[in-house]
Design an enzyme around this catalytic site. Structure first.
Site, PDB file in Angstrom:
ATOM      1  N   ILE A 270      -5.331   7.891   5.041  1.00 24.26           N
ATOM      2  CA  ILE A 270      -6.064   6.658   5.314  1.00 24.26           C
ATOM      3  C   ILE A 270      -5.694   6.155   6.710  1.00 24.26           C
ATOM      4  O   ILE A 270      -4.526   5.807   6.966  1.00 24.26           O
ATOM      5  CB  ILE A 270      -5.743   5.576   4.262  1.00 24.26           C
TER       6      ILE A 270
ATOM      7  N   ASN B 211      -1.690  -3.321   5.360  1.00 23.92           N
ATOM      8  CA  ASN B 211      -0.510  -3.957   4.771  1.00 23.92           C
ATOM      9  C   ASN B 211      -0.043  -5.155   5.606  1.00 23.92           C
ATOM     10  O   ASN B 211       0.313  -6.208   5.062  1.00 23.92           O
ATOM     11  CB  ASN B 211       0.635  -2.948   4.650  1.00 23.92           C
TER      12      ASN B 211
ATOM     13  N   ASP C 141      -2.115  -1.741  -1.987  1.00 21.66           N
ATOM     14  CA  ASP C 141      -2.118  -1.013  -3.267  1.00 21.66           C
ATOM     15  C   ASP C 141      -3.535  -0.896  -3.816  1.00 21.66           C
ATOM     16  O   ASP C 141      -3.921   0.139  -4.391  1.00 21.66           O
ATOM     17  CB  ASP C 141      -1.219  -1.723  -4.282  1.00 21.66           C
TER      18      ASP C 141
ATOM     19  N   GLU D  90       0.186   6.892   2.150  1.00 21.12           N
ATOM     20  CA  GLU D  90      -1.281   6.817   2.113  1.00 21.12           C
ATOM     21  C   GLU D  90      -1.914   8.193   2.214  1.00 21.12           C
ATOM     22  O   GLU D  90      -3.092   8.326   2.539  1.00 21.12           O
ATOM     23  CB  GLU D  90      -1.793   5.912   3.249  1.00 21.12           C
TER      24      GLU D  90
END
Length: 263
Positions: free
Chosen positions: A190, A197, A206, A232
């Site tokens: 990703i 985040n 998440d 990720e």
């Protein structure tokens, strides 16, 4: 036979009769018509049926209806082979209680015909203990299985974790060598996930991870194996697929993630 021998035999018979009256195991005798001609006090206690009611009744009347055919079959086989019968079954007492017994018989044949001497031991508590033990073992096996699954599963995405994928890779490698059919691997990452985040918090991060994992799983083939490789990153194993097919699938997954996953 002299008088001393007769007295000795009579004494032994009385001794045996006393034992039968006081042993904690039910003792019974059945005549050639399969009817009770004798039961001891322990038999009465186990079945809840008195001697007077038992005499002249068929031996199988106390056996649980669901167990009668099974007992009949074992009984007939033992009688045919001239062997001792030993079988566990249920009975229904006079008070409609269900008890487990261990039924044991010996078949006797003489000039007067056939008679059967048998015993029944109440093993209800043993059966309860066995059932509890089997239940505990089943629960332990279930917990063990759940722990084994958990050790190979990523708790957030519910995909395989690295350990689970490594086992699948080893298995697929063996299959490839045997069948000479290739498999492909694709790594999915990703982009700019740290910014998600930092700007929106780890709960949002998440959420993105779970949505990406669901999308990849949704548009992959049933035979494809997906894992969260770490952070990720996702790893997809594509069995029996060469580079061209893997590239096509990768582009398809990329487009679906782009279209369906949003903050």
């Amino acid at each position: 036979m002299n008088s001393h021998s007769l007295e000795s035999l009579k004494g032994r018979l009385e001794w045996l009769q006393a034992i039968v009256q006081f042993v904690p195991i039910g003792i019974f005798q059945i005549d050639g018509d399969d009817k009770y001609v004798f039961v001891n006090p322990s038999w009465e206690y186990i079945t809840g049926c008195s001697l007077t009611k038992a005499l002249g009744t068929n031996w199988w009347e106390v056996v649980h209806p669901e167990d009668q055919n099974m007992v009949f079959n074992y009984w007939a086989q033992a009688e045919s082979d001239g062997k001792e019968l030993l079988v566990d079954c249920r009975i229904i007492t006079a008070k409609k209680q269900i008890r487990w017994i261990r039924l044991q018989t010996n078949f006797l044949f003489d000039d007067s015909g056939k008679s059967t001497i048998g015993s029944m031991e109440d093993i209800t508590e043993n059966k309860k203990s066995e059932a509890q033990k089997e239940k505990l073992i089943a629960e332990l096996m279930e917990v063990k299985q759940e722990l084994e699954i958990a050790s190979r599963t990523d708790p957030l995405t519910h995909l395989l974790n690295r350990r689970g994928m490594e086992e699948k890779l080893a298995s697929e490698h063996i299959r490839m060598e045997r069948s000479d059919k290739p498999f492909s691997l694709m790594i999915c990452d990703i982009d700019f996930f740290k910014k998600v985040n930092d700007n929106y918090g780890h709960d949002t991060g998440d959420y993105i991870l779970t949505q990406v994992s669901k999308t990849i799983a949704k548009y992959s083939r049933k035979q494809d194996v997906i894992c969260r490789w770490g952070g990720e990153e996702f790893l997809v194993m594509v069995p029996e697929t060469g580079l061209r097919g893997a590239v096509e699938l990768a582009e398809k997954l990329r487009k679906q993630v782009e279209n369906e996953v949003h903050i």
